[in-house]
Design a protein around this motif. Structure first.
Motif, PDB file in Angstrom:
ATOM      1  N   LYS A   7       0.825  -1.216   0.000  1.00 19.20           N
ATOM      2  CA  LYS A   7       0.000   0.000   0.000  1.00 19.20           C
ATOM      3  C   LYS A   7       0.853   1.257   0.000  1.00 19.20           C
ATOM      4  O   LYS A   7       0.433   2.311  -0.431  1.00 19.20           O
ATOM      5  CB  LYS A   7      -0.972  -0.019   1.174  1.00 19.20           C
ATOM      6  N   ASP A  34      -4.786  -5.699  -1.118  1.00 19.85           N
ATOM      7  CA  ASP A  34      -5.202  -5.343   0.231  1.00 19.85           C
ATOM      8  C   ASP A  34      -6.671  -5.778   0.334  1.00 19.85           C
ATOM      9  O   ASP A  34      -7.467  -5.487  -0.560  1.00 19.85           O
ATOM     10  CB  ASP A  34      -5.064  -3.810   0.397  1.00 19.85           C
ATOM     11  N   SER A  35      -7.027  -6.500   1.406  1.00 23.01           N
ATOM     12  CA  SER A  35      -8.353  -7.138   1.450  1.00 23.01           C
ATOM     13  C   SER A  35      -9.497  -6.136   1.306  1.00 23.01           C
ATOM     14  O   SER A  35     -10.474  -6.404   0.598  1.00 23.01           O
ATOM     15  CB  SER A  35      -8.515  -7.935   2.741  1.00 23.01           C
ATOM     16  N   GLU A  36      -9.368  -4.973   1.954  1.00 22.71           N
ATOM     17  CA  GLU A  36     -10.447  -3.982   1.899  1.00 22.71           C
ATOM     18  C   GLU A  36     -10.609  -3.428   0.484  1.00 22.71           C
ATOM     19  O   GLU A  36     -11.715  -3.212   0.008  1.00 22.71           O
ATOM     20  CB  GLU A  36     -10.157  -2.819   2.853  1.00 22.71           C
ATOM     21  N   ASN A  54      -2.702   1.556   9.918  1.00 20.02           N
ATOM     22  CA  ASN A  54      -2.976   0.754   8.727  1.00 20.02           C
ATOM     23  C   ASN A  54      -4.226   1.269   8.013  1.00 20.02           C
ATOM     24  O   ASN A  54      -4.237   1.403   6.790  1.00 20.02           O
ATOM     25  CB  ASN A  54      -3.137  -0.720   9.122  1.00 20.02           C
ATOM     26  N   LYS A  55      -5.263   1.598   8.792  1.00 21.97           N
ATOM     27  CA  LYS A  55      -6.494   2.089   8.159  1.00 21.97           C
ATOM     28  C   LYS A  55      -6.260   3.457   7.535  1.00 21.97           C
ATOM     29  O   LYS A  55      -6.804   3.778   6.484  1.00 21.97           O
ATOM     30  CB  LYS A  55      -7.614   2.131   9.200  1.00 21.97           C
ATOM     31  N   GLU A  63      -4.644   2.999   4.354  1.00 24.82           N
ATOM     32  CA  GLU A  63      -5.618   2.434   3.416  1.00 24.82           C
ATOM     33  C   GLU A  63      -6.596   3.472   2.888  1.00 24.82           C
ATOM     34  O   GLU A  63      -7.095   3.349   1.764  1.00 24.82           O
ATOM     35  CB  GLU A  63      -6.368   1.276   4.077  1.00 24.82           C
TER      36      GLU A  63
END
Ligand code: MG
Length: 381
Positions: free
Chosen positions: A118, A143-145, A210-211, A214
């Motif tokens: 990311k 990235d899963s999201e 991390n968020k 993201e």
């Protein structure tokens, strides 16, 4: 026809799980190259099993690779060199800022990228998306999201989209009080409740950085304004993301928290494959959604602020965070000081840093920020 696949960071968490995906479908992949940072022995074992045309090692200590058939690329920049080899997909599973050069090299060589790094989009977002446009090559998020949002957006017109939804597990400390967070150590932060990931991202998950990274990643990847990205804490990590449309309805994506799902989607896109992950269970399942605690977990609002400011700020954010997380893992600073180090560096970013549209420009800000962050770590001790 087999898909020609290069895996960058093949000895890391993403790389190992990607090779698991390849093992489940050997008939669908031909491994072109594997790269590692310094885990020479694991890389050599992988090369014997998967017989790639190339192996790349960032460290120059390549003794263990000697007897391999594969062509060897060694020394600093090896992964980016390997990324230039013609491939149908380059999986970038490198950890941190080190992954940017490889994303750039892949796109400049007309190789589509399955992106698990990311930091590439956090630090070089506008530039990377321009390169992808120019090469007419796609970036498929791993990235899963973002994989979830990508799937919910497919086939939808941009003007129908009201909001994208990014879920966060909340990490191991979400229920803790501010006072409790002053005493947590690396061993606590590395106990993630739902995901199995490498140490850097696991700590980022505990701080909520991390968020934050993201959010910046989603902004660039989907061309979505920051105001239209909603973050919700979802402790079960089964719903990974979604999209709310103009009629008020939402499409959500759900899967058990296993990275092989988004990795296989990235590698097989637009197809799918069975990767031996249990299907989502609906028996006795209760899904909860909560607001993030931005007053306690400061890294998330700091990241969003840096993303909105753009330019050098997200580069500084990422570099400061990498230094701070390293210092926390080495027990040189406390958990709550990670956000303080990041904030100090962001406040010192020079106003005239120019556009982040070359490796040189981005690397200069990255270097400056690491220096500032190291100074802030010294002061914090
Ligand atoms: Mg994620």
């Amino acid at each position: 026809m087999k898909r020609r696949l290069t895996i960058l960071g093949s000895t890391g968490s993403i790389g190992l799980q990607a090779l698991d995906v390849v093992r489940s479908h050997p008939e669908r992949f031909e491994i072109i190259g594997l790269s590692a940072n310094k885990e020479t022995k694991t890389l050599a074992e992988q090369a014997r099993e998967f017989e790639p045309a190339y192996v790349a090692l960032e460290s120059s200590d390549a003794n263990a690779l000697e007897n391999l058939q594969a062509e060897k690329i060694t020394g600093p920049g090896a992964a980016a060199k390997l990324a230039e080899a013609p491939a149908d997909i380059v999986l970038n599973g490198i950890v941190g800022f080190a992954g940017l050069a490889a994303t750039v090299a892949s796109l400049k060589s007309n190789n589509p990228v399955a992106l698990a790094n990311k930091e590439s989009l956090v630090t070089g977002g506008d530039w990377i998306m321009q390169l992808a446009d120019k090469a007419d090559k796609c970036i498929i998020p791993v990235d899963s999201e973002h994989s979830a949002i990508f799937q919910c957006l497919e086939g939808r017109a941009e003007n129908e989209v009201r909001e994208v939804l990014l879920t966060a597990s909340g990490g191991p400390f979400f229920e803790r009080t501010k006072a409790e967070l002053t005493t947590v150590g690396p061993e606590d932060a590395l106990k993630h409740p739902t995901w199995r990931m490498g140490p850097k991202i696991t700590v980022d998950s505990a701080t909520m950085m991390n968020k934050g990274l993201e959010v910046i990643e989603a902004h660039h990847l989907f061309g979505i304004p920051y105001d239209a990205i909603r973050i919700v804490v979802h402790r079960q990590s089964v719903v990974h993301g979604g999209v709310t449309f103009e009629d008020g309805s939402a499409i959500l994506h759900a899967a058990l928290p296993d990275m092989r799902v988004p990795i296989s989607y990235g590698l097989l896109y637009p197809e799918r494959g069975d990767v031996k992950v249990e299907p989502v269970g609906f028996k006795d399942a209760s899904w909860t959604f909560q607001e993030p605690r931005n007053d306690v977990f400061r890294c998330l609002p700091l990241a969003v602020e840096a993303g909105r400011a753009g330019g050098a700020y997200p580069v500084a954010l990422n570099a400061a965070n990498e230094v701070a997380v390293g210092a926390f893992l080495d027990r040189r600073i406390k958990f709550i000081q990670i956000a303080e180090v990041v904030e100090e560096v962001l406040e010192a970013v020079p106003q005239q840093s120019g556009a982040m549209e070359s490796m040189e420009a981005i690397e200069a800000v990255d270097r400056w920020s690491r220096q500032e962050a190291n100074n802030a770590v010294q002061r914090a001790r």
